[in-house]
Design an enzyme around this catalytic site. Sequence first.
Site, PDB file in Angstrom:
ATOM      1  N   GLY A   1       1.423   9.602  10.025  1.00 13.69           N
ATOM      2  CA  GLY A   1       2.444   8.604  10.366  1.00 13.69           C
ATOM      3  C   GLY A   1       3.641   9.278  11.015  1.00 13.69           C
ATOM      4  O   GLY A   1       4.775   8.797  10.929  1.00 13.69           O
TER       5      GLY A   1
ATOM      6  N   ALA B   1       4.676   9.660  13.995  1.00 13.19           N
ATOM      7  CA  ALA B   1       5.303   9.181  15.230  1.00 13.19           C
ATOM      8  C   ALA B   1       6.447   8.205  14.995  1.00 13.19           C
ATOM      9  O   ALA B   1       7.154   7.860  15.944  1.00 13.19           O
ATOM     10  CB  ALA B   1       4.241   8.520  16.110  1.00 13.19           C
TER      11      ALA B   1
ATOM     12  N   GLY C   1       9.433   6.161  12.055  1.00 10.77           N
ATOM     13  CA  GLY C   1      10.080   5.916  10.766  1.00 10.77           C
ATOM     14  C   GLY C   1      10.196   7.117   9.847  1.00 10.77           C
ATOM     15  O   GLY C   1      10.705   8.183  10.235  1.00 10.77           O
TER      16      GLY C   1
ATOM     17  N   ASP D   1      -7.309   7.723  13.962  1.00 12.16           N
ATOM     18  CA  ASP D   1      -7.189   6.429  13.290  1.00 12.16           C
ATOM     19  C   ASP D   1      -7.630   6.607  11.833  1.00 12.16           C
ATOM     20  O   ASP D   1      -8.821   6.728  11.544  1.00 12.16           O
ATOM     21  CB  ASP D   1      -8.075   5.400  14.005  1.00 12.16           C
ATOM     22  CG  ASP D   1      -7.983   4.029  13.348  1.00 12.16           C
ATOM     23  OD1 ASP D   1      -7.336   3.902  12.293  1.00 12.16           O
ATOM     24  OD2 ASP D   1      -8.578   3.078  13.903  1.00 12.16           O
ATOM     25  N   LEU D   2      -6.656   6.603  10.932  1.00 14.11           N
ATOM     26  CA  LEU D   2      -6.959   6.863   9.520  1.00 14.11           C
ATOM     27  C   LEU D   2      -7.533   5.644   8.802  1.00 14.11           C
ATOM     28  O   LEU D   2      -7.821   5.720   7.610  1.00 14.11           O
ATOM     29  CB  LEU D   2      -5.692   7.354   8.802  1.00 14.11           C
ATOM     30  CG  LEU D   2      -5.153   8.691   9.323  1.00 14.11           C
ATOM     31  CD1 LEU D   2      -3.773   8.979   8.733  1.00 14.11           C
ATOM     32  CD2 LEU D   2      -6.107   9.845   9.006  1.00 14.11           C
TER      33      LEU D   2
ATOM     34  N   GLY E   1       1.000   4.207   7.414  1.00 14.24           N
ATOM     35  CA  GLY E   1       0.818   2.976   6.661  1.00 14.24           C
ATOM     36  C   GLY E   1       1.111   1.763   7.513  1.00 14.24           C
ATOM     37  O   GLY E   1       1.725   1.864   8.573  1.00 14.24           O
TER      38      GLY E   1
ATOM     39  N   SER F   1       5.227   2.570  -3.036  1.00 13.83           N
ATOM     40  CA  SER F   1       6.279   1.621  -2.645  1.00 13.83           C
ATOM     41  C   SER F   1       6.870   0.991  -3.896  1.00 13.83           C
ATOM     42  O   SER F   1       6.154   0.786  -4.891  1.00 13.83           O
ATOM     43  CB  SER F   1       5.651   0.531  -1.778  1.00 13.83           C
ATOM     44  OG  SER F   1       6.462  -0.617  -1.760  1.00 13.83           O
TER      45      SER F   1
ATOM     46  N   TYR G   1      -0.533  -5.603   0.321  1.00 15.67           N
ATOM     47  CA  TYR G   1       0.347  -4.436   0.488  1.00 15.67           C
ATOM     48  C   TYR G   1       0.684  -3.774  -0.857  1.00 15.67           C
ATOM     49  O   TYR G   1       0.359  -2.587  -1.060  1.00 15.67           O
ATOM     50  CB  TYR G   1       1.616  -4.829   1.257  1.00 15.67           C
ATOM     51  CG  TYR G   1       2.529  -3.644   1.484  1.00 15.67           C
ATOM     52  CD1 TYR G   1       2.248  -2.703   2.469  1.00 15.67           C
ATOM     53  CD2 TYR G   1       3.654  -3.438   0.697  1.00 15.67           C
ATOM     54  CE1 TYR G   1       3.069  -1.590   2.667  1.00 15.67           C
ATOM     55  CE2 TYR G   1       4.478  -2.341   0.888  1.00 15.67           C
ATOM     56  CZ  TYR G   1       4.184  -1.419   1.872  1.00 15.67           C
ATOM     57  OH  TYR G   1       4.995  -0.316   2.049  1.00 15.67           O
TER      58      TYR G   1
ATOM     59  N   LYS H   1      -0.590  -0.046  -2.563  1.00 16.64           N
ATOM     60  CA  LYS H   1       0.389   0.963  -2.972  1.00 16.64           C
ATOM     61  C   LYS H   1       0.337   1.229  -4.484  1.00 16.64           C
ATOM     62  O   LYS H   1       0.632   2.341  -4.936  1.00 16.64           O
ATOM     63  CB  LYS H   1       1.800   0.522  -2.562  1.00 16.64           C
ATOM     64  CG  LYS H   1       1.979   0.385  -1.055  1.00 16.64           C
ATOM     65  CD  LYS H   1       1.834   1.731  -0.361  1.00 16.64           C
ATOM     66  CE  LYS H   1       2.150   1.668   1.107  1.00 16.64           C
ATOM     67  NZ  LYS H   1       2.093   2.981   1.754  1.00 16.64           N
TER      68      LYS H   1
HETATM   69  P1  NAI Z   1       6.478   2.900  10.416  1.00 17.97           P
HETATM   70  O1  NAI Z   1       5.784   1.664  10.837  1.00 17.97           O
HETATM   71  O2  NAI Z   1       7.777   3.248  11.055  1.00 17.97           O
HETATM   72  O3  NAI Z   1       5.498   4.161  10.552  1.00 17.97           O
HETATM   73  C1  NAI Z   1       4.175   4.116  10.106  1.00 17.97           C
HETATM   74  C2  NAI Z   1       3.332   5.009  10.990  1.00 17.97           C
HETATM   75  O4  NAI Z   1       1.971   4.949  10.516  1.00 17.97           O
HETATM   76  C3  NAI Z   1       3.322   4.581  12.472  1.00 17.97           C
HETATM   77  O5  NAI Z   1       3.674   5.655  13.319  1.00 17.97           O
HETATM   78  C4  NAI Z   1       1.891   4.127  12.693  1.00 17.97           C
HETATM   79  O6  NAI Z   1       1.396   4.358  14.001  1.00 17.97           O
HETATM   80  C5  NAI Z   1       1.135   4.961  11.645  1.00 17.97           C
HETATM   81  N1  NAI Z   1      -0.172   4.358  11.385  1.00 17.97           N
HETATM   82  C6  NAI Z   1      -0.439   3.054  11.140  1.00 17.97           C
HETATM   83  N2  NAI Z   1      -1.754   2.853  11.075  1.00 17.97           N
HETATM   84  C7  NAI Z   1      -2.345   4.056  11.282  1.00 17.97           C
HETATM   85  C8  NAI Z   1      -3.695   4.487  11.356  1.00 17.97           C
HETATM   86  N3  NAI Z   1      -4.725   3.623  11.240  1.00 17.97           N
HETATM   87  N4  NAI Z   1      -3.951   5.802  11.585  1.00 17.97           N
HETATM   88  C9  NAI Z   1      -2.929   6.681  11.761  1.00 17.97           C
HETATM   89  N5  NAI Z   1      -1.619   6.322  11.700  1.00 17.97           N
HETATM   90  C10 NAI Z   1      -1.336   5.022  11.479  1.00 17.97           C
HETATM   91  O7  NAI Z   1       6.642   2.770   8.836  1.00 17.97           O
HETATM   92  P2  NAI Z   1       7.595   3.522   7.792  1.00 17.97           P
HETATM   93  O8  NAI Z   1       8.571   2.532   7.318  1.00 17.97           O
HETATM   94  O9  NAI Z   1       8.030   4.824   8.306  1.00 17.97           O
HETATM   95  O10 NAI Z   1       6.577   3.733   6.587  1.00 17.97           O
HETATM   96  C11 NAI Z   1       6.043   4.997   6.231  1.00 17.97           C
HETATM   97  C12 NAI Z   1       5.332   4.832   4.893  1.00 17.97           C
HETATM   98  O11 NAI Z   1       6.270   4.472   3.885  1.00 17.97           O
HETATM   99  C13 NAI Z   1       4.257   3.740   4.891  1.00 17.97           C
HETATM  100  O12 NAI Z   1       3.149   4.169   4.139  1.00 17.97           O
HETATM  101  C14 NAI Z   1       4.951   2.586   4.214  1.00 17.97           C
HETATM  102  O13 NAI Z   1       4.047   1.702   3.602  1.00 17.97           O
HETATM  103  C15 NAI Z   1       5.824   3.318   3.207  1.00 17.97           C
HETATM  104  N6  NAI Z   1       6.955   2.527   2.761  1.00 17.97           N
HETATM  105  C16 NAI Z   1       7.869   2.068   3.676  1.00 17.97           C
HETATM  106  C17 NAI Z   1       8.922   1.290   3.248  1.00 17.97           C
HETATM  107  C18 NAI Z   1       9.937   0.734   4.180  1.00 17.97           C
HETATM  108  O14 NAI Z   1      10.759  -0.097   3.741  1.00 17.97           O
HETATM  109  N7  NAI Z   1       9.991   1.141   5.441  1.00 17.97           N
HETATM  110  C19 NAI Z   1       9.092   0.943   1.809  1.00 17.97           C
HETATM  111  C20 NAI Z   1       8.078   1.502   0.959  1.00 17.97           C
HETATM  112  C21 NAI Z   1       7.048   2.261   1.424  1.00 17.97           C
END
Ligand code: NAI
Length: 257
Positions: free
Chosen positions: A8, A10, A12, A41-42, A71, A115, A153, A157
């Site tokens: 992930g 790329a 957040g 693709d995970l 995620g 989460s 979701y 988690k």
């Molecule tokens: P984001 O959407 O900014 O980044 C998630 C990354 O995962 C993206 O770059 C996306 O391309 C990648 N991804 C998605 N599907 C994929 C796949 N099939 N194969 C490879 N990569 C894939 O999200 P964020 O907010 O940075 O979240 C990071 C983690 O933290 C996630 O697991 C999310 O569930 C968890 N999280 C986030 C929260 C939030 O409020 N943002 C709260 C609690 C947990």
Amino acid sequence: MANIVVTGAASGIGAATVELLRRSGNTVIGVDLTGTEIVADLSTSVGRTQAAAAAVEAAHGVLHAAVCCAGLGPLSSHSGGKLVSVNYFGTVGFLEELRPSLARAKQAFAVAMSSSSTSTQPRIPEKVVAACLDGREAEAVELGDEVGAIPAYPASKLALARWVRRQAVTPDWIGAGIRLNAVAPGVVDTPMTSGSDLDPNLAKAIDFYPVPLGRRGRPEEIAALIQFLTSDAASLLTGSVVFADGGTDALLRQDDW
Ligand code: NAI
């Protein structure tokens, strides 16, 4: 310093983690669907295997840490089943593939992304959680599709948090010198929670979550916690699920302990 793989990478939290770990002198190998060293693709077992093999090769056989941020969020346009395949199986499958390489480092770290929705969202479908933990991927995905993305979701988690707690204390993980922990963030301001592709009404609803601190988290704050969990400073932590949520869990579950 250390060889660390971050999924992930790329966007957040993953992107903030890559930046912080690189600034601290580590060699960081990113994995994501696009825009990183390893494109994979995970959501598929082939993708997990290929990504793990490429990460081990890039680290010349020895990885010191693996951080799984990839995620999909509950507000995305993806189905509940897709969330289960990426969030749970994408993390567990990838970490299991990497475990032998992490064990070669003698002292290694792995971090999964849970989460705070696991303790704050009502009526989490236990049948999805159980199918995940039993490794029944096809069934878990089907059940995820059935219940929909919003319940799927926290189920994905919660299963991940339980998997971490079960596995961390086994000979395969702590017995091999790998400290496996999880982070459980509250709402963090990233494309997952404020992306332009989200349904604006649902995106607004996120802010009804009570946060005693008074604001959303920032990706750098979660990255700082991940850096700690992948360092010797966290030498006593294994099987921990660390909430970083501005106080939401403490507020909503005050005496549930
Ligand atoms: P984001 O959407 O900014 O980044 C998630 C990354 O995962 C993206 O770059 C996306 O391309 C990648 N991804 C998605 N599907 C994929 C796949 N099939 N194969 C490879 N990569 C894939 O999200 P964020 O907010 O940075 O979240 C990071 C983690 O933290 C996630 O697991 C999310 O569930 C968890 N999280 C986030 C929260 C939030 O409020 N943002 C709260 C609690 C947990």
